[in-house]
Design a protein around this motif. Structure first.
Motif, mmCIF file in Angstrom:
data_model
loop_
_atom_site.group_PDB
_atom_site.id
_atom_site.type_symbol
_atom_site.label_atom_id
_atom_site.label_comp_id
_atom_site.label_asym_id
_atom_site.label_seq_id
_atom_site.Cartn_x
_atom_site.Cartn_y
_atom_site.Cartn_z
ATOM 1 N N LEU A 206 0.850 -1.183 0.000
ATOM 2 C CA LEU A 206 0.000 0.000 0.000
ATOM 3 C C LEU A 206 0.888 1.235 0.000
ATOM 4 C CD1 LEU A 206 -2.985 1.049 0.350
ATOM 5 C CD2 LEU A 206 -2.493 1.124 2.808
ATOM 6 N N THR B 129 -1.815 2.163 -4.801
ATOM 7 C CA THR B 129 -1.558 3.556 -4.442
ATOM 8 C C THR B 129 -2.867 4.196 -4.008
ATOM 9 O OG1 THR B 129 0.279 3.699 -5.993
ATOM 10 C CG2 THR B 129 -0.687 5.768 -5.264
ATOM 11 N N VAL B 130 -2.873 4.773 -2.818
ATOM 12 C CA VAL B 130 -4.097 5.354 -2.260
ATOM 13 C C VAL B 130 -3.809 6.770 -1.791
ATOM 14 C CG1 VAL B 130 -3.630 4.402 0.042
ATOM 15 C CG2 VAL B 130 -5.969 5.010 -0.583
ATOM 16 N N ASP B 131 -4.764 7.644 -1.993
ATOM 17 C CA ASP B 131 -4.638 9.035 -1.560
ATOM 18 C C ASP B 131 -4.602 9.102 -0.037
ATOM 19 O OD1 ASP B 131 -5.117 12.081 -2.492
ATOM 20 O OD2 ASP B 131 -6.222 11.685 -0.640
ATOM 21 N N LEU C 145 -7.616 8.106 2.567
ATOM 22 C CA LEU C 145 -7.437 7.042 3.550
ATOM 23 C C LEU C 145 -7.644 7.572 4.951
ATOM 24 C CD1 LEU C 145 -6.625 4.048 3.828
ATOM 25 C CD2 LEU C 145 -4.265 4.823 4.140
ATOM 26 N N ALA D 239 -11.376 5.906 1.547
ATOM 27 C CA ALA D 239 -10.706 4.920 0.699
ATOM 28 C C ALA D 239 -10.566 3.558 1.355
ATOM 29 C CB ALA D 239 -9.313 5.441 0.315
ATOM 30 N N SER D 240 -10.827 3.453 2.643
ATOM 31 C CA SER D 240 -10.546 2.210 3.366
ATOM 32 C C SER D 240 -11.270 1.010 2.786
ATOM 33 C CB SER D 240 -10.912 2.373 4.850
ATOM 34 O OG SER D 240 -10.114 3.372 5.446
ATOM 35 N N VAL E 74 -9.675 -0.474 -0.392
ATOM 36 C CA VAL E 74 -8.298 -0.968 -0.309
ATOM 37 C C VAL E 74 -8.297 -2.369 0.285
ATOM 38 C CG1 VAL E 74 -6.038 -0.611 0.741
ATOM 39 C CG2 VAL E 74 -7.352 1.355 -0.083
ATOM 40 N N CYS F 124 -5.597 -1.491 7.182
ATOM 41 C CA CYS F 124 -5.330 -1.974 5.825
ATOM 42 C C CYS F 124 -4.127 -2.906 5.727
ATOM 43 C CB CYS F 124 -5.119 -0.786 4.888
ATOM 44 S SG CYS F 124 -6.542 0.289 4.699
#
Length: 326
Positions: free
Chosen positions: A137, A161-163, A167, A172-173, A176, A204
């Motif tokens: 992550l 790739t997460v903002d 998150l 976004a959780s 993911v 995550c």
């Protein structure tokens, strides 16, 4: 617990040139000022480290900072609401990747001297911990210079790739999947709520998974000498500037254990030298001036001491995710 030093030397101008930084810094300050004027704001009164009351410490170009009395960490006091902060971080990330910023002119040098060593650090640590080709992550604000390197490295089975603000706010959780490792390159320096981000990362990453963290720390030599006069301290990139002890406590208080804590910085002495060239009136002590006037061999020996004793301003940390109880 591991602590790593490096004997590699890199010129400041190849990674963070002070002259180039000043224009970019001014743009960042202007964007932050606009963000604070364009909506509701809140004031931070409690430290993310232990929740103790913050103490006023001064300002950076009109932006008030406060200090955690227990850890010595520094925090921007006034913040807009989370959606506006996310917009600001996205604006600054686009600026960082535009021809207007110094980064574009030294992109290859930064890949060679900043990102490639980080990739090698991640690869070596995963190998030592017996973790093979994990799902990783990457927590950042796009675009990220590190994403392509991670994907091409063969280190990871998958890179997600997460903002960082998505998150941190919980948006976004759900999207993911579970990862065996996470990478936060200076994310904790930027986000408006570091504790919430760490808690989201914990949800995550599988129990026993590794989190790789880099940060600028207020306990390092150049920040200790220059304080708020340090031109590398400004919002939003340095909204939070944890001390090394504060950074460690931040992860421990959320149930993580520490695998590595290092300060392998190479540029503390040169940072102060460049600041003195920029502003000869800086109030340095006689010892500090004597150190800066010493020869290269002395500078290298002192920088090695800073690394060995945890007194450099660049920190690296590897934390192991806890077993979740709910």
């Amino acid at each position: 617990m591991r602590s790593i030093q490096t004997s590699v030397t890199v010129p400041l101008d190849s990674v963070k040139p002070l002259d180039g930084l000043l224009t970019y810094r001014a743009r960042c300050l202007g964007l932050t000022r606009h963000a604070l004027r364009s909506g509701v704001t809140r004031r931070r009164t409690a430290s993310p480290v232990g929740g103790v009351r913050l103490e006023p410490v001064g300002d950076v170009e009109g932006f008030a900072y406060a200090r955690c009395p227990e850890s010595g960490s520094l925090f921007l006091v006034e913040l807009p609401e989370a959606p506006r902060w996310a917009q600001l971080l996205a604006q600054v990330s686009r600026l960082r990747h535009s021809p207007e910023a110094f980064h574009s002119g030294i992109a290859q040098s930064r890949t060679d001297h900043v990102y490639t060593p980080k990739l090698e650090w991640i690869r070596d640590t995963l190998r030592l911990q017996g973790i093979e080709r994990p799902r990783v992550l990457e927590v950042t604000t796009a675009p990220s210079d590190f994403t392509a390197l991670l994907n091409a490295s063969g280190v990871c089975a998958e890179v997600m790739t997460v903002d960082e603000m998505a998150l941190r706010t919980g948006r976004a959780s759900a999207a993911v999947g579970q990862a065996q490792a996470a990478v936060l390159l200076e994310s904790l320096d930027r986000v408006d709520d570091p504790v919430a981000l760490i808690q989201a990362v914990a949800r995550c990453v599988e129990a026993g998974g590794l989190v790789f963290v880099t940060a600028l720390v207020s306990s390092g030599f150049d920040l200790s000498v220059l304080g708020l006069r340090n031109l590398y301290l400004y919002p939003p990139d340095r909204t939070n500037c944890f001390s090394l002890q504060g950074l460690k406590r931040l992860w421990l208080q959320e149930g993580f254990s520490l695998v590595e804590v290092s300060t392998p910085g190479m540029l503390d002495v040169e940072f102060v030298q460049r600041h003195l060239e920029h502003d000869p009136s800086l109030p340095l002590s006689a010892f500090e001036r004597q150190l800066l006037e010493a020869d290269r061999e002395t500078h290298d020996a002192f920088q090695a001491f800073l690394q060995q004793q945890g007194f450099s301003s660049f920190a690296r940390l590897v934390a192991k995710a806890p077993v979740r109880t709910s």
